[in-house]
Design a protein around this motif. Sequence first.
Motif, mmCIF file in Angstrom:
data_model
loop_
_atom_site.group_PDB
_atom_site.id
_atom_site.type_symbol
_atom_site.label_atom_id
_atom_site.label_comp_id
_atom_site.label_asym_id
_atom_site.label_seq_id
_atom_site.Cartn_x
_atom_site.Cartn_y
_atom_site.Cartn_z
ATOM 1 N N LEU A 1 25.084 8.785 29.808
ATOM 2 C CA LEU A 1 24.161 9.648 30.029
ATOM 3 C C LEU A 1 23.020 9.965 28.749
ATOM 4 C CD1 LEU A 1 25.584 12.327 32.001
ATOM 5 C CD2 LEU A 1 24.408 10.485 33.143
ATOM 6 N N TYR A 2 23.602 10.155 27.724
ATOM 7 C CA TYR A 2 23.036 10.187 26.460
ATOM 8 C C TYR A 2 22.148 8.993 26.093
ATOM 9 C CZ TYR A 2 26.178 14.253 25.904
ATOM 10 O OH TYR A 2 26.978 15.417 26.238
ATOM 11 N N LEU B 1 18.175 8.369 25.614
ATOM 12 C CA LEU B 1 17.555 8.287 24.484
ATOM 13 C C LEU B 1 16.858 6.848 24.507
ATOM 14 C CD1 LEU B 1 20.907 8.904 22.348
ATOM 15 C CD2 LEU B 1 18.714 9.997 21.913
ATOM 16 N N LEU B 2 17.239 6.226 25.519
ATOM 17 C CA LEU B 2 16.661 4.637 25.704
ATOM 18 C C LEU B 2 15.056 5.158 26.021
ATOM 19 C CD1 LEU B 2 18.354 2.268 27.370
ATOM 20 C CD2 LEU B 2 17.554 1.783 25.216
ATOM 21 N N LEU B 3 14.835 6.200 26.885
ATOM 22 C CA LEU B 3 13.391 6.785 27.427
ATOM 23 C C LEU B 3 12.839 7.314 26.379
ATOM 24 C CD1 LEU B 3 14.732 8.364 31.063
ATOM 25 C CD2 LEU B 3 13.250 5.941 30.629
ATOM 26 N N LEU C 1 20.379 7.612 16.546
ATOM 27 C CA LEU C 1 21.182 7.870 17.530
ATOM 28 C C LEU C 1 21.526 6.772 18.593
ATOM 29 C CD1 LEU C 1 23.076 10.542 17.730
ATOM 30 C CD2 LEU C 1 21.437 11.476 19.324
ATOM 31 N N LEU C 2 20.329 6.323 18.959
ATOM 32 C CA LEU C 2 20.415 5.195 20.038
ATOM 33 C C LEU C 2 21.256 3.789 19.395
ATOM 34 C CD1 LEU C 2 19.283 4.103 22.631
ATOM 35 C CD2 LEU C 2 16.993 3.446 21.393
ATOM 36 N N ILE D 1 28.706 2.057 19.825
ATOM 37 C CA ILE D 1 29.819 2.812 20.331
ATOM 38 C C ILE D 1 30.061 2.240 21.803
ATOM 39 C CG2 ILE D 1 30.464 4.826 21.371
ATOM 40 C CD1 ILE D 1 31.180 4.603 18.455
ATOM 41 N N LEU D 2 29.066 1.955 22.568
ATOM 42 C CA LEU D 2 28.946 1.439 24.045
ATOM 43 C C LEU D 2 28.907 0.042 24.241
ATOM 44 C CD1 LEU D 2 26.761 4.143 25.595
ATOM 45 C CD2 LEU D 2 29.046 4.258 25.963
#
Length: 220
Positions: A17-18, A22-24, A71-72, A78-79
């Motif tokens: 979700l985060y 953050l992409l947006l 952060l992105l 991480i993902l």
Amino acid sequence: MNNKIRIPKATAKRLPLYYRYLLLLNDEGKDKVSSTELAEAVQVDSASIRRDFSYFGALGKRGYGYDVKNLLGFFKKILNQDTLTNVALVGVGNLGHALLNYNFKRSNNIRISCAFDINPEITGKITQGVPVYSMDEMKQQIADQQIRIAILTVPQATAQKTADEMIEAGIKGIMNFTPIRLSAPNGVRIQNVDLATELQTLIYFLDSDQLAQQQSEEGK
């Protein structure tokens, strides 16, 4: 997801979700975001967001917030957003067809690469760009394509037997859309997705909210 950092399951579920928000923000050219802004956007309280982020060290600065690009990039790593994960779909009924049509088009790192079914009318064909194989070919295809994760959408009566065959073929993670709870050996993860239960939960909370509102109005 990076397994070197041990985090609670609830936190792990919120990370995508985060990342999407953050992409947006990055696409809009935003440089920074506060935990309060994130909380309003993803409907998670700011204290939970700060606690989630704390598992990964100092990601932001007090009074400044979080740098969007940094952060992105961190959550992308991480993902494992740079790594494509091929997923198998087992069961191409109504729900299976819907999932093939969707095929994670908004994700850059997940793709249904093959599907399996017993229906001879659809096996041996390509549906929504995905080859549909007979169940007899599942073990070989999963090995050849090095697939570790599968989505299960077969009838309830055959769910456990099919899951056993998937695990024998090398599947380590199953997203289970059937209403039964599957048994699996250690080392195999099962993620249950029960649409009826989720809808019933939503109805319960809506009814509870309506009752609370009525009681409040009657008490005035």
